[in-house]
Design a protein around this motif. Structure first.
Motif, PDB file in Angstrom:
ATOM      1  N   GLY A  17       0.826  -1.203   0.000  1.00  0.00           N
ATOM      2  CA  GLY A  17       0.000   0.000   0.000  1.00  0.00           C
ATOM      3  C   GLY A  17       0.858   1.251   0.000  1.00  0.00           C
ATOM      4  O   GLY A  17       2.046   1.208  -0.354  1.00  0.00           O
ATOM      5  N   PRO A  18       0.302   2.386   0.411  1.00  0.00           N
ATOM      6  CA  PRO A  18       1.055   3.643   0.408  1.00  0.00           C
ATOM      7  C   PRO A  18       2.347   3.535   1.218  1.00  0.00           C
ATOM      8  O   PRO A  18       2.364   2.934   2.288  1.00  0.00           O
ATOM      9  N   LEU A  31       5.889   6.773   9.579  1.00  0.00           N
ATOM     10  CA  LEU A  31       6.025   6.793  11.032  1.00  0.00           C
ATOM     11  C   LEU A  31       5.367   5.590  11.709  1.00  0.00           C
ATOM     12  O   LEU A  31       5.719   5.244  12.832  1.00  0.00           O
ATOM     13  N   ASP A  32       4.391   4.979  11.031  1.00  0.00           N
ATOM     14  CA  ASP A  32       3.606   3.889  11.621  1.00  0.00           C
ATOM     15  C   ASP A  32       4.044   2.560  11.008  1.00  0.00           C
ATOM     16  O   ASP A  32       4.193   2.452   9.787  1.00  0.00           O
ATOM     17  N   ARG A  33       4.215   1.543  11.847  1.00  0.00           N
ATOM     18  CA  ARG A  33       4.705   0.268  11.334  1.00  0.00           C
ATOM     19  C   ARG A  33       4.459  -0.845  12.344  1.00  0.00           C
ATOM     20  O   ARG A  33       4.052  -0.616  13.489  1.00  0.00           O
ATOM     21  N   GLY A  34       4.744  -2.071  11.882  1.00  0.00           N
ATOM     22  CA  GLY A  34       4.734  -3.232  12.756  1.00  0.00           C
ATOM     23  C   GLY A  34       6.120  -3.850  12.751  1.00  0.00           C
ATOM     24  O   GLY A  34       6.759  -3.959  11.697  1.00  0.00           O
ATOM     25  N   HIS A  90      -0.510  -4.049   5.751  1.00  0.00           N
ATOM     26  CA  HIS A  90      -1.069  -3.216   4.689  1.00  0.00           C
ATOM     27  C   HIS A  90      -1.387  -1.824   5.226  1.00  0.00           C
ATOM     28  O   HIS A  90      -2.095  -1.682   6.227  1.00  0.00           O
ATOM     29  N   VAL A  91      -0.818  -0.813   4.586  1.00  0.00           N
ATOM     30  CA  VAL A  91      -1.116   0.577   4.933  1.00  0.00           C
ATOM     31  C   VAL A  91      -2.400   0.971   4.220  1.00  0.00           C
ATOM     32  O   VAL A  91      -2.455   0.999   2.988  1.00  0.00           O
ATOM     33  N   MET A  92      -3.438   1.253   5.003  1.00  0.00           N
ATOM     34  CA  MET A  92      -4.738   1.561   4.434  1.00  0.00           C
ATOM     35  C   MET A  92      -4.793   3.011   3.983  1.00  0.00           C
ATOM     36  O   MET A  92      -3.940   3.835   4.359  1.00  0.00           O
ATOM     37  N   PRO A 138      -4.125   4.270   8.788  1.00  0.00           N
ATOM     38  CA  PRO A 138      -4.204   3.075   9.631  1.00  0.00           C
ATOM     39  C   PRO A 138      -3.303   1.980   9.059  1.00  0.00           C
ATOM     40  O   PRO A 138      -3.085   1.905   7.847  1.00  0.00           O
ATOM     41  N   VAL A 139      -2.777   1.137   9.943  1.00  0.00           N
ATOM     42  CA  VAL A 139      -1.948   0.006   9.537  1.00  0.00           C
ATOM     43  C   VAL A 139      -2.664  -1.287   9.915  1.00  0.00           C
ATOM     44  O   VAL A 139      -3.008  -1.491  11.082  1.00  0.00           O
ATOM     45  N   PHE A 140      -2.906  -2.148   8.929  1.00  0.00           N
ATOM     46  CA  PHE A 140      -3.592  -3.419   9.134  1.00  0.00           C
ATOM     47  C   PHE A 140      -2.575  -4.545   9.077  1.00  0.00           C
ATOM     48  O   PHE A 140      -1.862  -4.705   8.087  1.00  0.00           O
ATOM     49  N   VAL A 141      -2.468  -5.315  10.161  1.00  0.00           N
ATOM     50  CA  VAL A 141      -1.522  -6.425  10.254  1.00  0.00           C
ATOM     51  C   VAL A 141      -2.301  -7.734  10.329  1.00  0.00           C
ATOM     52  O   VAL A 141      -3.126  -7.923  11.230  1.00  0.00           O
ATOM     53  N   SER A 142      -2.060  -8.636   9.382  1.00  0.00           N
ATOM     54  CA  SER A 142      -2.679  -9.965   9.423  1.00  0.00           C
ATOM     55  C   SER A 142      -1.571 -10.999   9.606  1.00  0.00           C
ATOM     56  O   SER A 142      -0.486 -10.862   9.044  1.00  0.00           O
ATOM     57  N   PHE A 143      -1.847 -12.028  10.406  1.00  0.00           N
ATOM     58  CA  PHE A 143      -0.809 -13.023  10.680  1.00  0.00           C
ATOM     59  C   PHE A 143      -1.444 -14.391  10.932  1.00  0.00           C
ATOM     60  O   PHE A 143      -2.464 -14.516  11.589  1.00  0.00           O
TER      61      PHE A 143
END
Length: 270
Positions: A178-179, A197-200, A216-218, A227-232
């Protein structure tokens, strides 16, 4: 499982709440970490009910700034370990197996002169025993100049301090799709600036458990942060052939060449 981390810049705006509700309905994250809520416990409890979560922990704002919240589904046993104005630290236990991991929602200090306090906090949260660890949030810092567009260049010492604490904590960047940039000052002149600035980030034992991780950066919504979406998941995606997953062995740690090899394999993201 999945998680959304968002610096929402206040939940008093109905548009922000609508956007948050839409994200939760679309992605159905198991965990939700919010920063700069500027909302008290009563307001967050109302939001918890609206969003359909069973668990909620709130760090209230001071005046008209700050505020953190962690929400989770009932299906997951979660125990809050500690918290501050800059973090919420929890242990997640899986109901169907004997496994637990550490989840940290982190908010780096917005004032660059006090950023060192944030890195000291992160170092302290590492603890002394190796526990699978996922840390997400707005770190308010970048690791390299390539994570910034516009305005003046970031001081190398600032970025080096961030990289150093991630290495000290054995936290590797989980990448993204994403972005590229997660924050923008949204200006329309030559001072327009964007930064990641935002991450996992996660350590090797957490990544060994969850072999399929996506960040995924929404799209930007009612905030200057994306927002940052983390799937695992603990299974590799099907359909991949001829590619084996990387396995990390704790017994490698005493080897003097271990750190250099891992950095080379991960392209310096370790």
């Amino acid at each position: 499982m999945s998680l959304i981390s968002w610096n929402c810049r206040g939940l008093g705006n109905p548009r922000t709440v609508r956007d948050l509700s839409h994200m939760v309905k679309e992605k159905k994250p198991n965990f939700l970490f919010l920063m700069e809520t500027i909302s008290n416990k009563k307001r967050m409890e109302q939001l918890r009910v609206k969003l359909g979560y069973e668990g909620l922990f709130v760090v209230e704002p001071v005046g008209r700034s700050g505020g953190l919240a962690l929400l989770w589904r009932e299906a997951h046993e979660l125990e809050i370990q500690n918290y501050s104005r800059r973090h919420i630290n929890a242990i997640v236990k899986l109901a169907d197996e004997d496994f637990q991991w550490k989840l940290t929602g982190f908010y780096g200090h917005p004032d660059s002169t006090k950023r060192g306090e944030s890195w000291s906090l992160l170092s302290h949260l590492r603890g002394f025993s190796p526990v699978p660890w996922l840390c997400v949030g707005d770190f308010n810092e970048i690791t390299h100049q390539s994570e910034k567009l516009g305005a003046s260049r970031r001081r190398e010492s600032q970025m080096e301090a961030f990289r150093a604490v991630l290495e000290e904590c054995y936290l590797g960047d989980l990448g993204f799709s994403g972005p590229k940039y997660t924050w923008s000052n949204k200006r329309q002149d030559d001072t327009f600036t964007q930064e990641r600035l935002d991450r996992g980030v996660g350590n090797s034992s957490w990544c060994a458990k969850y072999k399929s991780v996506g960040v995924h950066v929404m799209a930007a919504r009612a905030s200057d942060h994306n927002p940052v979406f983390v799937s695992f998941h603990n299974q590799q995606p099907t359909g991949r052939k001829g590619r084996k997953s990387f396995k990390f062995e704790a017994s490698w740690l005493p080897d003097e060449e271990c750190d250099a090899i891992i950095k080379k394999c991960l392209g310096g993201r370790y």
